[in-house]
Scaffold this motif. Structure first.
Motif, PDB file in Angstrom:
ATOM      1  N   GLN A  24     -82.204 -26.674 -21.013  1.00 52.64           N
ATOM      2  CA  GLN A  24     -82.649 -26.989 -19.654  1.00 52.64           C
ATOM      3  C   GLN A  24     -82.711 -25.758 -18.762  1.00 52.64           C
ATOM      4  O   GLN A  24     -83.024 -25.859 -17.580  1.00 52.64           O
ATOM      5  CB  GLN A  24     -81.706 -28.016 -19.033  1.00 52.64           C
ATOM      6  CG  GLN A  24     -81.670 -29.359 -19.755  1.00 52.64           C
ATOM      7  CD  GLN A  24     -80.560 -30.261 -19.239  1.00 52.64           C
ATOM      8  OE1 GLN A  24     -80.262 -30.286 -18.046  1.00 52.64           O
ATOM      9  NE2 GLN A  24     -79.934 -31.007 -20.140  1.00 52.64           N
ATOM     10  N   GLY A  25     -82.399 -24.587 -19.344  1.00 50.86           N
ATOM     11  CA  GLY A  25     -82.487 -23.337 -18.593  1.00 50.86           C
ATOM     12  C   GLY A  25     -81.226 -22.929 -17.878  1.00 50.86           C
ATOM     13  O   GLY A  25     -81.254 -22.003 -17.054  1.00 50.86           O
ATOM     14  N   ALA A  26     -80.089 -23.576 -18.158  1.00 50.94           N
ATOM     15  CA  ALA A  26     -78.830 -23.210 -17.509  1.00 50.94           C
ATOM     16  C   ALA A  26     -78.372 -21.841 -17.998  1.00 50.94           C
ATOM     17  O   ALA A  26     -78.544 -21.487 -19.168  1.00 50.94           O
ATOM     18  CB  ALA A  26     -77.758 -24.257 -17.801  1.00 50.94           C
ATOM     19  N   SER A  27     -77.784 -21.069 -17.095  1.00 50.04           N
ATOM     20  CA  SER A  27     -77.247 -19.760 -17.455  1.00 50.04           C
ATOM     21  C   SER A  27     -75.918 -19.932 -18.187  1.00 50.04           C
ATOM     22  O   SER A  27     -75.279 -20.984 -18.080  1.00 50.04           O
ATOM     23  CB  SER A  27     -77.033 -18.925 -16.195  1.00 50.04           C
ATOM     24  OG  SER A  27     -75.984 -19.480 -15.407  1.00 50.04           O
ATOM     25  N   PRO A  28     -75.480 -18.908 -18.932  1.00 48.82           N
ATOM     26  CA  PRO A  28     -74.174 -19.011 -19.596  1.00 48.82           C
ATOM     27  C   PRO A  28     -73.039 -19.334 -18.630  1.00 48.82           C
ATOM     28  O   PRO A  28     -72.164 -20.132 -18.959  1.00 48.82           O
ATOM     29  CB  PRO A  28     -74.002 -17.632 -20.234  1.00 48.82           C
ATOM     30  CG  PRO A  28     -75.398 -17.167 -20.497  1.00 48.82           C
ATOM     31  CD  PRO A  28     -76.202 -17.679 -19.323  1.00 48.82           C
ATOM     32  N   SER A  29     -73.060 -18.731 -17.440  1.00 50.70           N
ATOM     33  CA  SER A  29     -71.978 -19.014 -16.486  1.00 50.70           C
ATOM     34  C   SER A  29     -72.029 -20.455 -16.014  1.00 50.70           C
ATOM     35  O   SER A  29     -70.988 -21.094 -15.811  1.00 50.70           O
ATOM     36  CB  SER A  29     -72.053 -18.052 -15.292  1.00 50.70           C
ATOM     37  OG  SER A  29     -73.232 -18.248 -14.549  1.00 50.70           O
ATOM     38  N   GLN A  30     -73.228 -21.009 -15.838  1.00 52.41           N
ATOM     39  CA  GLN A  30     -73.358 -22.407 -15.433  1.00 52.41           C
ATOM     40  C   GLN A  30     -72.870 -23.345 -16.535  1.00 52.41           C
ATOM     41  O   GLN A  30     -72.215 -24.345 -16.264  1.00 52.41           O
ATOM     42  CB  GLN A  30     -74.811 -22.711 -15.079  1.00 52.41           C
ATOM     43  CG  GLN A  30     -75.282 -22.060 -13.786  1.00 52.41           C
ATOM     44  CD  GLN A  30     -76.776 -22.220 -13.572  1.00 52.41           C
ATOM     45  OE1 GLN A  30     -77.563 -22.201 -14.519  1.00 52.41           O
ATOM     46  NE2 GLN A  30     -77.182 -22.370 -12.328  1.00 52.41           N
ATOM     47  N   ILE A  31     -73.194 -22.992 -17.780  1.00 54.34           N
ATOM     48  CA  ILE A  31     -72.739 -23.814 -18.907  1.00 54.34           C
ATOM     49  C   ILE A  31     -71.216 -23.785 -19.003  1.00 54.34           C
ATOM     50  O   ILE A  31     -70.563 -24.824 -19.142  1.00 54.34           O
ATOM     51  CB  ILE A  31     -73.371 -23.323 -20.220  1.00 54.34           C
ATOM     52  CG1 ILE A  31     -74.894 -23.501 -20.182  1.00 54.34           C
ATOM     53  CG2 ILE A  31     -72.781 -24.078 -21.421  1.00 54.34           C
ATOM     54  CD1 ILE A  31     -75.615 -22.837 -21.342  1.00 54.34           C
ATOM     55  N   ALA A  32     -70.654 -22.582 -18.917  1.00 51.22           N
ATOM     56  CA  ALA A  32     -69.200 -22.455 -19.024  1.00 51.22           C
ATOM     57  C   ALA A  32     -68.504 -23.226 -17.908  1.00 51.22           C
ATOM     58  O   ALA A  32     -67.506 -23.919 -18.137  1.00 51.22           O
ATOM     59  CB  ALA A  32     -68.802 -20.983 -18.993  1.00 51.22           C
ATOM     60  N   GLU A  33     -69.024 -23.125 -16.690  1.00 47.06           N
ATOM     61  CA  GLU A  33     -68.405 -23.817 -15.566  1.00 47.06           C
ATOM     62  C   GLU A  33     -68.516 -25.331 -15.723  1.00 47.06           C
ATOM     63  O   GLU A  33     -67.584 -26.077 -15.399  1.00 47.06           O
ATOM     64  CB  GLU A  33     -69.066 -23.363 -14.261  1.00 47.06           C
ATOM     65  CG  GLU A  33     -68.387 -23.887 -13.008  1.00 47.06           C
ATOM     66  CD  GLU A  33     -66.960 -23.386 -12.847  1.00 47.06           C
ATOM     67  OE1 GLU A  33     -66.187 -24.063 -12.142  1.00 47.06           O
ATOM     68  OE2 GLU A  33     -66.621 -22.350 -13.436  1.00 47.06           O
ATOM     69  N   ARG A  34     -69.634 -25.815 -16.227  1.00 45.70           N
ATOM     70  CA  ARG A  34     -69.817 -27.253 -16.447  1.00 45.70           C
ATOM     71  C   ARG A  34     -68.811 -27.763 -17.479  1.00 45.70           C
ATOM     72  O   ARG A  34     -68.183 -28.814 -17.302  1.00 45.70           O
ATOM     73  CB  ARG A  34     -71.252 -27.506 -16.916  1.00 45.70           C
ATOM     74  CG  ARG A  34     -71.519 -28.923 -17.415  1.00 45.70           C
ATOM     75  CD  ARG A  34     -71.602 -29.928 -16.292  1.00 45.70           C
ATOM     76  NE  ARG A  34     -71.887 -31.261 -16.833  1.00 45.70           N
ATOM     77  CZ  ARG A  34     -73.099 -31.716 -17.137  1.00 45.70           C
ATOM     78  NH1 ARG A  34     -74.168 -30.943 -16.923  1.00 45.70           N
ATOM     79  NH2 ARG A  34     -73.257 -32.915 -17.617  1.00 45.70           N
TER      80      ARG A  34
END
Length: 327
Positions: A24-34
């Motif tokens: 979905q285009g999430a950045s690594p930091s966004q994935i990790a935070e989720r």
């Protein structure tokens, strides 16, 4: 499942979620935070999953990069389980290597243990301090022998070569303190393609700068010898000028991420009047991922007509981000 505190999802389910978020285009930091927010996955496990690796694949990537220091999936698991009783505490060298593999900062890998106190940190960080003010400067903040009573930093972003003048007042927590041993970090700007990544340090007041080492690309270790040993409770102030070399880009934030006691922090940035930033975000005790998210969900702050912005913090929580980010 290694790295999960509540066991609400299996390793396969977490890997599938991370893959879906990447799609979905999430950045690594966004994935990790989720993953951390929704499943209480440890920061080290979250960043590995954000990278798309199993523990075995992470170990294989480690061994390809550092064949003289091989690791197994079990090593990765132990580091992810820490600080639980079934995990092993990673050293600063291990954290440096993991941050290199995962494409993040050391502080990102420690964001889940910020409230548990210095005793939970790797020994090298707990006793020599942690990561603090960033040019986007991070310098260390407090140690077992001293803590930071106040830290003030002015970033002159209106100069051809940006520089930070910082003033730190420390309080000795022992008798006979003769040196301050600490770090400063200058993360590489995403558009910086220079082959070498350096930082110029100049001590203006408060002792003698006696050692500068570079244990990793963005981390600089230095020591300041004091003119006279401090007794328990004595205060001492040092003033440091930090510059990026000509032609080297700097990251777009000035922050403090204390991993040791820091009572007060004052940060100020002066931008060039001809190039005010589009946006300035206030980072007031947020997760390290806010440094890299395209649009962090934090408050905006206004630059005054002279191009200046300032922030003040007190009683900073260990491992969280305080400061200014701009775009």
């Amino acid at each position: 499942m290694s790295g999960a505190k509540r066991g609400t999802a299996s390793s396969r389910e977490l890997a599938n979620l991370a893959a879906s978020l990447r799609g979905q285009g999430a950045s690594p930091s966004q994935i990790a935070e989720r993953l951390r927010a929704d499943y209480s996955v440890s920061a080290r496990a979250a960043w590995r999953l954000a990278r798309g690796w199993s523990q075995k694949e992470a170990a294989e990537s480690w061994n390809e990069r550092w064949p003289d220091n091989p690791k197994t999936a079990k090593n990765i698991s132990y580091w992810e389980l820490w600080p639980s009783s079934t995990g092993y505490r990673p050293s600063i060298d291990v954290l440096n290597n993991l941050a290199t593999l995962y494409g993040c900062q050391i502080s990102d890998l420690l964001s889940d243990i910020g409230d548990q106190g210095p005793e939970s940190l790797p020994a090298e960080l707990a006793h020599r301090t942690g990561v603090e003010s960033e040019l986007a400067y991070r310098a260390t903040s407090g140690s077992g022998d001293w803590f930071t009573e106040s830290f003030r930093a002015l970033l002159r972003h209106d100069l051809d070569t940006p520089e930070v003048i910082s003033e730190r007042t420390i309080v000795s927590q022992c008798d006979g303190l003769s040196a301050i041993d600490t770090f400063v970090s200058a993360p590489r700007h995403p558009e910086d393609t220079t082959p070498d990544h350096q930082l110029n340090l100049d001590l203006l007041f408060g002792g003698e700068l006696v050692r500068i080492e570079q244990p990793s690309e963005s981390l600089f270790h230095y020591a300041v010898n004091l003119a006279e040993p401090l007794a328990l409770g004595d205060r001492h102030t040092v003033v440091l000028r930090t510059q990026v070399p000509d032609g080297q880009e700097m990251a777009s934030h000035l922050v403090q991420i204390p991993l040791g006691r820091t009572d007060r922090c004052y940060l100020r940035v002066r931008f060039a009047r001809a190039s005010f930033p589009e946006r300035v975000w206030l980072l007031n005790g947020v997760a390290p991922s806010a440094l890299y998210d395209p649009e962090p969900t934090v408050d905006y702050i206004t630059v005054d007509r002279f191009g200046e912005v300032s922030v003040e913090f007190s009683s900073l929580r260990l491992g969280w981000v305080y400061g200014i980010r701009w775009k």
